[in-house]
Structure formats: structure tokens, C-alpha cells
Design a protein around this motif. Structure first.
Motif, PDB file in Angstrom:
ATOM      1  N   SER A 139      88.486  26.061  93.795  1.00  0.00           N
ATOM      2  CA  SER A 139      88.387  26.199  95.247  1.00  0.00           C
ATOM      3  C   SER A 139      87.053  26.788  95.680  1.00  0.00           C
ATOM      4  O   SER A 139      86.437  26.305  96.625  1.00  0.00           O
ATOM      5  CB  SER A 139      89.522  27.080  95.767  1.00  0.00           C
ATOM      6  OG  SER A 139      90.765  26.524  95.428  1.00  0.00           O
ATOM      7  N   THR A 140      86.600  27.844  94.992  1.00  0.00           N
ATOM      8  CA  THR A 140      85.404  28.554  95.472  1.00  0.00           C
ATOM      9  C   THR A 140      84.450  28.961  94.362  1.00  0.00           C
ATOM     10  O   THR A 140      83.489  29.671  94.621  1.00  0.00           O
ATOM     11  CB  THR A 140      85.798  29.856  96.194  1.00  0.00           C
ATOM     12  OG1 THR A 140      86.338  30.749  95.216  1.00  0.00           O
ATOM     13  CG2 THR A 140      86.790  29.631  97.286  1.00  0.00           C
ATOM     14  N   LEU A 156      79.713  25.591  89.590  1.00  0.00           N
ATOM     15  CA  LEU A 156      79.734  25.028  90.941  1.00  0.00           C
ATOM     16  C   LEU A 156      80.634  25.900  91.818  1.00  0.00           C
ATOM     17  O   LEU A 156      81.757  26.216  91.443  1.00  0.00           O
ATOM     18  CB  LEU A 156      80.280  23.602  90.874  1.00  0.00           C
ATOM     19  CG  LEU A 156      80.320  22.800  92.165  1.00  0.00           C
ATOM     20  CD1 LEU A 156      78.919  22.449  92.611  1.00  0.00           C
ATOM     21  CD2 LEU A 156      81.150  21.550  91.979  1.00  0.00           C
ATOM     22  N   GLN A 157      80.144  26.260  92.997  1.00  0.00           N
ATOM     23  CA  GLN A 157      80.871  27.225  93.820  1.00  0.00           C
ATOM     24  C   GLN A 157      81.906  26.512  94.693  1.00  0.00           C
ATOM     25  O   GLN A 157      81.863  26.541  95.919  1.00  0.00           O
ATOM     26  CB  GLN A 157      79.887  28.019  94.672  1.00  0.00           C
ATOM     27  CG  GLN A 157      78.891  28.813  93.849  1.00  0.00           C
ATOM     28  CD  GLN A 157      79.554  29.909  93.034  1.00  0.00           C
ATOM     29  OE1 GLN A 157      80.192  30.791  93.592  1.00  0.00           O
ATOM     30  NE2 GLN A 157      79.432  29.844  91.720  1.00  0.00           N
ATOM     31  N   GLY A 158      82.839  25.873  94.033  1.00  0.00           N
ATOM     32  CA  GLY A 158      83.902  25.169  94.747  1.00  0.00           C
ATOM     33  C   GLY A 158      83.714  23.667  94.622  1.00  0.00           C
ATOM     34  O   GLY A 158      82.632  23.149  94.893  1.00  0.00           O
ATOM     35  N   ASP A 180      84.749  21.518  96.462  1.00  0.00           N
ATOM     36  CA  ASP A 180      84.559  20.865  97.760  1.00  0.00           C
ATOM     37  C   ASP A 180      83.087  20.618  98.059  1.00  0.00           C
ATOM     38  O   ASP A 180      82.762  19.959  99.040  1.00  0.00           O
ATOM     39  CB  ASP A 180      85.223  21.668  98.886  1.00  0.00           C
ATOM     40  CG  ASP A 180      84.757  23.098  98.929  1.00  0.00           C
ATOM     41  OD1 ASP A 180      83.819  23.445  98.179  1.00  0.00           O
ATOM     42  OD2 ASP A 180      85.318  23.882  99.716  1.00  0.00           O
ATOM     43  N   ARG A 181      82.208  21.139  97.222  1.00  0.00           N
ATOM     44  CA  ARG A 181      80.787  20.826  97.420  1.00  0.00           C
ATOM     45  C   ARG A 181      80.433  19.429  96.922  1.00  0.00           C
ATOM     46  O   ARG A 181      79.349  18.928  97.210  1.00  0.00           O
ATOM     47  CB  ARG A 181      79.917  21.861  96.721  1.00  0.00           C
ATOM     48  CG  ARG A 181      80.213  23.238  97.320  1.00  0.00           C
ATOM     49  CD  ARG A 181      79.156  24.261  97.107  1.00  0.00           C
ATOM     50  NE  ARG A 181      79.552  25.456  97.823  1.00  0.00           N
ATOM     51  CZ  ARG A 181      78.706  26.319  98.352  1.00  0.00           C
ATOM     52  NH1 ARG A 181      77.418  26.150  98.226  1.00  0.00           N
ATOM     53  NH2 ARG A 181      79.150  27.369  98.991  1.00  0.00           N
TER      54      ARG A 181
END
Lengths: 253, 169
Positions: B111-112, B122-124, B126-127
Motif C-alpha cells: 500500500s505505502t 517502491l513506496q506503494g 499505486d505508483r
């Protein structure tokens, strides 16, 4: 009846082995370290002890494979437990390489340390002595940027080929740096802003207590993190997938 | 002797016929047969396996057919830490999935970025992917994943398929 003390795993009893003179003498880590030191007089310092383990300082790592070869064949250090590297950023020489040696015959450890300057940052490989050094050296090359002369396959092992940095160096930020290798991988800066775990006690909801980004000296901490997140999603997936405008939170009844 | 075929309402077949909208029917088929693409990248994948096994039994919700081919799956469950080294592979697998497709980001890392605020993670997800449902937890319990699946089913049930198809055409 005599009481025999139990040998502890960290300090095994010395084993009796045949020496060249034909006598039985206990093999200790100290005696092995001294033998190695005497063999390479002037190149290796006196052993230093810490918690019954011995370290030897090597003044010139260009002869490391010779030293290791002797340690393996003559002193029975048949196992390279680990290889590590240290970055003394701002000092010269900048790096320290540490070789952790162990022998399954005598069950003793010894540690070899040597310094590497930033200018050369190159050391002869010990893969010819212990094959396991292959991946250890690749890891050190990958993360610390020290090269190993004569290594059979010196490629990065964790990061991808073409990644432009050495992430375990002290001048590399924990949050990383942006990079781009088309079709392979990319990196972005992770939001740290004051530490890897940014929490604000007493925030009114989870988003404000644990924001992705904390911008000091503003009271718009929560809003900024939420806006940034929305911008990211919009940027990645287009307007249609983007979340709507931020609605004020409903007061709890 | 009957000479005429009866067209229209026939009281004799009442009870065997369900009248519904095409949208609702298609969505009903879709939501009860969401085949997951198990994108197991870290410890969340263990909970994903638990959700698939008998105790929690994700097949009660029609999502037990874990497909290891993206061509055959409907929902990608990103279970675990997405490193930068893996990121484009995850994206590629997502792009290989046939439409319609959905994404569940399972756990804090997906998620984050979770506790990994670092150069390597990777910071989530959703990127790089459009995420439909985020599941909190480190790792989330299987019940949380089932809850996410039910939420996704509710979302799928409301999709206006026909008007979307018209827009495409």
C-alpha cells in the motif's frame, strides 16, 4: 570425582592435533593467529583480542590472496564465513574489508582486516581460495563499490546492472536517489523527512498521525501528504482514475 | 389447434425466468468468479495462502482459482514488498492481464512501502498500478483479505459495463 566444566558453544574446548614435531598441542585461535602473523612478518600486525576472538590487521591487501591461501592450506581455515566492508566516510583510507575465517577441523575463528583507499578501491579476489567468496565479493562490489581484481564474474548481485550508485556508502542517503534504467528499473526518493519512521503523536486520524511526507514548520502536514498522494495517483494513471477533491472530514456525532 | 406462436408474456414459464438488467447480470458473473493473480512478494503471501486454504477458504467467495498466468486472472493481489527491482516486472504482469482487471494492494508494504522507507522499495504499488482496494496490516489477517475481496465484489457489482462499452465503441 572431578567436575568437568561444560564447554560452551562460543568457547569450544581446544582440540588435540598432531603438530610437525609429533607432540600433541592444543590449537587455539591465538596460536593460529600468531602462526599466520609470523608467516607474514611485517605485513600482519599482532593479533588483538576481543571476547576470545582474534583479529589481525593487514597492512597491504594486495597480498590478501596469498595470506588466505596460507590460512586455508596450512592453518586449516577451510571456511570463509563472511566478508564485510566498512565505510569510514571522511577518513583516508576510506574502506575497511573484513574477512571472517573459520576452520571445521579446529573450530576456531580468526578475523582479517585491511584498509582500502577510495582512489584504488580495488583488492585482489580470494575466489581462488574459497569459491564462496564469489558472491560475498559481488555483494561488496554492488553495495560498497569496491572492485575485486581477478574475480571471475564481477557483476552486481542485488541491484541491477546500470544502477548508478553504491547504496551502503555513508554519503548515500537512506531514502535513495532517483534513477532510471528504461525497461529495467527505476528508483525514486523515499519520503523520510526526519527519520524512517515519521509519526506525529496526537493527530486526529491515521493520515495525520503517520503521514507519508512530513514538512516541518507548517500546519499543512496532513494536507500536503494527501495532496501529494493524489498528485502521484493522477500522474500515474490519468485524470479518470484520480480521486476526487479532498472533502472536509465529517464531525463525529 | 394452435396456429400462432405465442410471443411475449407466458404465464406457463413464470418462475423459471429471472428478469434483470444486462449490466447487473454480467457484473454478477464477474464478481462471483474473480480469479486472483497471486503476486506474492513477501510475508503477506503466507497470509494469502492461508486465505486460500481450508480454514479461511477464499473459494466461498469464488476467488479460489489462483492463476499463475496473468492471461487467466482478473484480480492481482499484490501481497508483499514491491522492490524497485521487481516493480517493472509487476507492472508487466499487470499489463498482460486481460481486461477487466482489478488490483488489491495487500498489506502495508504494497500500500505505502510500509516500514521500508528506503532506496530499494517502491513506496506503494499505486505508483505503478491503479489500486482498487488497500488492505491494512503487517501482514493483514486472512479475514482482512476476505473483507477486501468482498469490498471489491461490491465495487465490481456497481460497474456500468454497458455504458463503458458504448464509450469504447
Amino acid at each position: 570425582m572431578s567436575v568437568v566444566p561444560n564447554p560452551s558453544p562460543s568457547n569450544p574446548p581446544p582440540r588435540q592435533t598432531e603438530t610437525a614435531a609429533g607432540r600433541l598441542s592444543p590449537v587455539t585461535a591465538l596460536s593460529l593467529a600468531q602462526k599466520l602473523q609470523r608467516q607474514f612478518e611485517g605485513l600482519i600486525s599482532e593479533p588483538t583480542e576481543f571476547r576470545a576472538e582474534f583479529s589481525l590487521q593487514i597492512s597491504n591487501l594486495q597480498r590478501i590472496s596469498e595470506i588466505c591461501s596460507f590460512a586455508k592450506t596450512e592453518l586449516g581455515f577451510d571456511y570463509l564465513v563472511d566478508m564485510t566492508s566498512l565505510d569510514h566516510y571522511g577518513e583516508d583510507p576510506r574502506f575497511t574489508l573484513v574477512y571472517h575465517l573459520y576452520g571445521y577441523g579446529h573450530l576456531q575463528y580468526v578475523r582479517l582486516k585491511g584498509e582500502v583507499s577510495e582512489e584504488t578501491a580495488e583488492v585482489p579476489t580470494v575466489t581462488g581460495v574459497w569459491r564462496t567468496a564469489d558472491w560475498h565479493e559481488r555483494e561488496i562490489y554492488d553495495l560498497m563499490g569496491i572492485r575485486f581484481k581477478g574475480h571471475p564474474d564481477l557483476r552486481r548481485i542485488i541491484m541491477w546492472e546500470g544502477y548508478p550508485y553504491f547504496p551502503l556508502r555513508k554519503d548515500f542517503p537512506l531514502s535513495g536517489r532517483p534513477s532510471e534504467m528504461p525497461e529495467v528499473a527505476f528508483t525514486q526518493q523515499a519520503p523520510l523527512a526526519g527519520g524512517p519512521f515519521v509519526t506525529i503523536a496526537g493527530g486526529k486520524d491515521t493520515i495525520s498521525r503517520e503521514p507519508r511526507v512530513r514538512i516541518p514548520d507548517t500546519d499543512a502536514i496532513e494536507m500536503n501528504s494527501r495532496l501529494e498522494r493524489r498528485r502521484d495517483i493522477k500522474g500515474a494513471h490519468g485524470e479518470a482514475r484520480a480521486p476526487g477533491p479532498i472533502q472536509p472530514k465529517k464531525e463525529r456525532a | 389447434m394452435q396456429t400462432q406462436t405465442e410471443i411475449g408474456y407466458n404465464s406457463k414459464v413464470e418462475g423459471d425466468v429471472v428478469v434483470t438488467r444486462v449490466d447487473a447480470a454480467l457484473n454478477w458473473f464477474r464478481k462471483n468468479s474473480l480469479w486472483p493473480m497471486p503476486m506474492g512478494l513477501a510475508c503477506c503471501a503466507i497470509e494469502l495462502m492461508a486465505a486460500g486454504a481450508s480454514r479461511f477458504d477464499i473459494s466461498r467467495f469464488g476467488a479460489e482459482v489462483m492463476r499463475f498466468s496473468p492471461r487467466q486472472s482478473d484480480v492481482m493481489i499484490v501481497a508483499g514488498t514491491v522492490t524497485y527491482k521487481m516493480a517493472l516486472a509487476v507492472k508487466r504482469i499487470y499489463e498482460q492481464m486481460a481486461e477487466p482487471k482489478w488490483v488489491i494492494a495487500m498489506g502495508a508494504c504494497a500500500s505505502t512501502g510500509g516500514m521500508y522507507r528506503s532506496y530499494a522499495v517502491l513506496q506503494g504499488v499505486d505508483r505503478i498500478l491503479p489500486v482498487d482496494v488497500y488492505v491494512a496490516g503487517c501482514p493483514p489477517r486472512p479475514e482482512a483479505l476476505l473483507d477486501a475481496l468482498i469490498k471489491l465484489q461490491n465495487k465490481v457489482a456497481k460497474e456500468p459495463i454497458l455504458s463503458m462499452l458504448k464509450k469504447v465503441a
